[in-house]
Design a protein around this motif. Structure first.
Motif, short mmCIF file in Angstrom:
data_model
loop_
_atom_site.label_atom_id
_atom_site.label_comp_id
_atom_site.label_asym_id
_atom_site.label_seq_id
_atom_site.Cartn_x
_atom_site.Cartn_y
_atom_site.Cartn_z
N GLY A 1 0.83 -1.20 0.00
CA GLY A 1 0.00 0.00 0.00
C GLY A 1 0.85 1.24 0.00
O GLY A 1 2.02 1.20 0.27
N GLY A 2 0.27 2.31 -0.35
CA GLY A 2 0.70 3.67 -0.18
C GLY A 2 2.15 4.03 -0.43
O GLY A 2 3.03 3.71 0.32
N GLY A 3 2.37 4.74 -1.49
CA GLY A 3 3.61 5.50 -1.62
C GLY A 3 4.83 4.71 -2.03
O GLY A 3 5.92 5.24 -2.04
N GLU A 4 4.69 3.44 -2.39
CA GLU A 4 5.88 2.69 -2.74
C GLU A 4 6.49 3.17 -4.04
O GLU A 4 7.67 3.02 -4.27
CB GLU A 4 5.56 1.19 -2.84
CG GLU A 4 5.12 0.59 -1.52
CD GLU A 4 6.11 0.81 -0.42
OE1 GLU A 4 7.30 1.02 -0.71
OE2 GLU A 4 5.69 0.82 0.75
N GLY A 5 5.66 3.71 -4.88
CA GLY A 5 6.21 4.20 -6.13
C GLY A 5 6.85 5.56 -5.97
O GLY A 5 7.51 6.05 -6.87
N ASP A 6 6.67 6.16 -4.84
CA ASP A 6 7.24 7.46 -4.60
C ASP A 6 8.57 7.29 -3.89
O ASP A 6 8.61 6.94 -2.72
CB ASP A 6 6.27 8.28 -3.74
CG ASP A 6 6.75 9.71 -3.60
OD1 ASP A 6 7.61 10.12 -4.38
OD2 ASP A 6 6.26 10.40 -2.70
#
Lengths: 246, 318
Positions: free
Chosen positions: B110-115
């Motif tokens: 979840g959330g923000g791993e690509g960031d």
């Protein structure tokens, strides 16, 4: 950004140096574009995971020494690009920042996530001055066990090469020593590219069988997959090939 | 020429021809966190690196490319690979996406791993995360209780004159949505059995007095099973490992005997080990889990205390 391009060619490039067509295809999730991006960036990320990097956490300097296990390296490389290619990640990528740095940071974050669980991989670096976490590649330095293991694997591969017929040895020479592409190797050998692929596959299978038959008992335990140090390559393999092709 | 083990054959096939995506995921899950079992893999990679004269071989990078696009195709992110396309030997293993298989194990990130903001994190629950931050989703949970009022059996052990009860839950927020959908398709049958230190099998569900198995559906909470085991019957002091399986097919006692025989040979699971049904060979699971997406497993254990504390040095152990 690539150099030596004409102004017209530059106009066709996205800010990150990709062609605009590639960037559009990538954002749209087109298989060909994703494949091209993977092939462009997989090796640098794999080398980062292989050689490690230093970082700082809670004011203390640490060093990730790189994955000794080939399996672990592949597992994290896979996860890195799986995340990087998720629709949300692609949508968030602005096409301005260099993609190499972007995907490398994802890989680094994956490693750091396991920091608390796998502290054994992160020995402290005494005497180093704390700095901001960087992606500096670090040489692991000599290690007697590793060197011994490397030597054993090298001997095994050398012995395996000696079992090959002249055509197979020529293929190894062209593809892996001279570094020719499959296309160029096919041309040099007067064979089709598909034939080269098949031969390489047969070569890999033969190597794995040889390893199973001869390698299990002879390799020392505990330092598996520590081979692959660049310093051991090149000249050693050439020497090995010279020995078996002489 | 010696005959390779099943595991070694699977590794060699994956490295040369490429396994189908589902089998490959099961193999990878099995090797994660199990250093001894992946030794053969690591040695092969080491030799390929020497052969190719590279720090990281093209073979392993191409192999990951195949995994990546198999998974992306399974997720519907890209179209499946057309036959004969691809570089080197990558195309050899590229098949149409198979069922999600070990997706039951893959963590939903979840959330923000690509960031890519540098950060050190652990899982939301603080659980240990294996290398690469790859946690293991465990859709089936099993809790053992005993005594009055009920207390966790795993922590405090049970006395021979007590009843053993079970709580289960099917569902995991870390579960991949595809895997969750597969598990939620229809109720699964729950079976539970134990293996005593002596190696004897304890049949909890089904058992001679209760052949009908409870059905499990996806839920966010724990459910107490309407069955209990009188530990004074057929049990003796010592550690008992307990295994639960949620499967589309109802296992027979012969199935449970077969599973127990395989599990008895395995060491106790660690946090890095996948659920037990994915540690077994496919033929040991068949036909119960021919579709591993429709299977989930859990394990726990408890210490059955000796009625005479003086004779039970393990009593003080958790």
């Amino acid at each position: 950004m690539p150099t030596g391009l004409t102004q017209a060619e530059r106009a066709e490039l996205a800010p990150n140096g990709w062609s605009k067509e590639l960037l559009t295809g990538f954002k749209a999730g087109e298989r060909a574009a994703l494949t091209e991006v993977y092939r462009m960036h997989a090796e640098p990320v794999a080398l980062l995971l292989r050689h490690g990097f230093s970082f700082e956490a809670s004011g203390t300097r640490h060093r990730f020494v790189g994955y000794g296990s080939g399996f672990e390296l592949q597992d994290v490389l896979h996860e890195t690009f799986r995340r990087a290619f998720e629709p949300r990640s692609r949508a968030n990528y602005d096409g301005i920042r260099p993609y190499g740095a972007y995907v490398t940071t994802i890989a680094r974050n994956l490693v750091l996530r396991s920091f608390r669980a796998r502290e054994v991989l992160f020995p402290l670096e005494d005497g180093e001055h704390p700095t901001a976490a960087t992606l500096a590649l670090l040489d692991e330095g000599p290690n007697p066990e590793r060197e011994l293991h490397d030597a054993e694997v090298r001997e095994l591969v050398t012995a395996f090469l000696a079992t090959l017929d002249s055509d197979q040895q020529r293929l190894v020479q062209l593809r892996f020593v001279e570094g020719l592409s499959q296309r160029d190797a096919a041309e040099a050998l007067g064979l089709g590219r598909q034939r080269i692929r098949t031969s390489e596959k047969q070569l890999r299978r033969a190597l794995l069988i040889y390893l199973r038959e001869h390698g299990e008992a002879s390799l020392i335990e505990g330092v598996v997959a520590a081979v692959g140090l660049p310093a051991l390559f090149g000249a050693e393999l050439l020497r090995a090939l010279d020995e078996v092709t002489r | 020429m010696s005959r390779p083990s099943k595991l070694r054959r699977a590794i060699e096939r994956e490295m040369v021809d490429g396994l189908r995506a589902g089998r490959r995921r099961v193999l990878v899950e099995r090797l994660r966190g199990n250093e001894s079992e992946r030794r053969g893999w690591d040695r092969a990679i080491a030799a390929l690196r020497v052969l190719e004269d590279r720090a990281v071989s093209r073979t392993e990078i191409d192999q990951v490319e195949r995994w990546l696009f198999d998974d992306l195709a399974t997720q519907g992110v890209v179209e499946a690979a057309p036959a004969g396309r691809g570089r080197g030997w990558t195309w050899l293993g590229a098949t149409l996406a198979t069922v999600a298989t070990a997706a039951t194990l893959l963590i939903w990130i979840g959330g923000g791993e690509g960031d890519p903001q540098p950060a050190i994190t652990t899982g939301d629950t603080g659980e240990l995360i294996g290398r690469g931050g790859l946690g293991i989703a465990r859709p089936l949970g099993l809790e053992l209780v005993c005594g009055t009022p009920p207390r966790p059996a795993r922590d405090h052990g049970c006395a021979l004159d007590e009843l053993l009860g079970f709580s289960v839950r099917l569902g995991d927020e870390a579960l991949d949505p595809r895997a969750a959908a597969a598990l939620a398709e229809a109720p699964l049958h729950l079976s539970v059995f134990g293996i005593a230190e002596t190696g004897e099998v304890r049949y909890y569900l089904p058992n001679p007095g209760a052949s009908e198995l409870p059905e499990l559906a996806m839920t966010k909470g724990w459910t107490a099973l309407p069955t209990s085991v009188r530990l004074a019957v057929n049990h003796g002091p010592g550690r008992v490992r307990v295994f639960a399986l949620a499967s589309a097919l109802e296992p027979s006692t012969a199935d449970i005997d077969r599973l127990a025989a395989s599990l008895a040979e395995q060491a106790r699971a660690s946090v890095d080990d996948p659920p037990w049904h994915l540690r077994l060979e496919a033929d040991e699971l068949a036909p119960l889990c021919s579709d591993v997406d429709r299977c989930a497993s859990a394990e726990s254990e408890f210490l059955l205390l000796n009625p005479d504390p003086a004779r039970d040095p393990a009593r003080t152990r958790p």
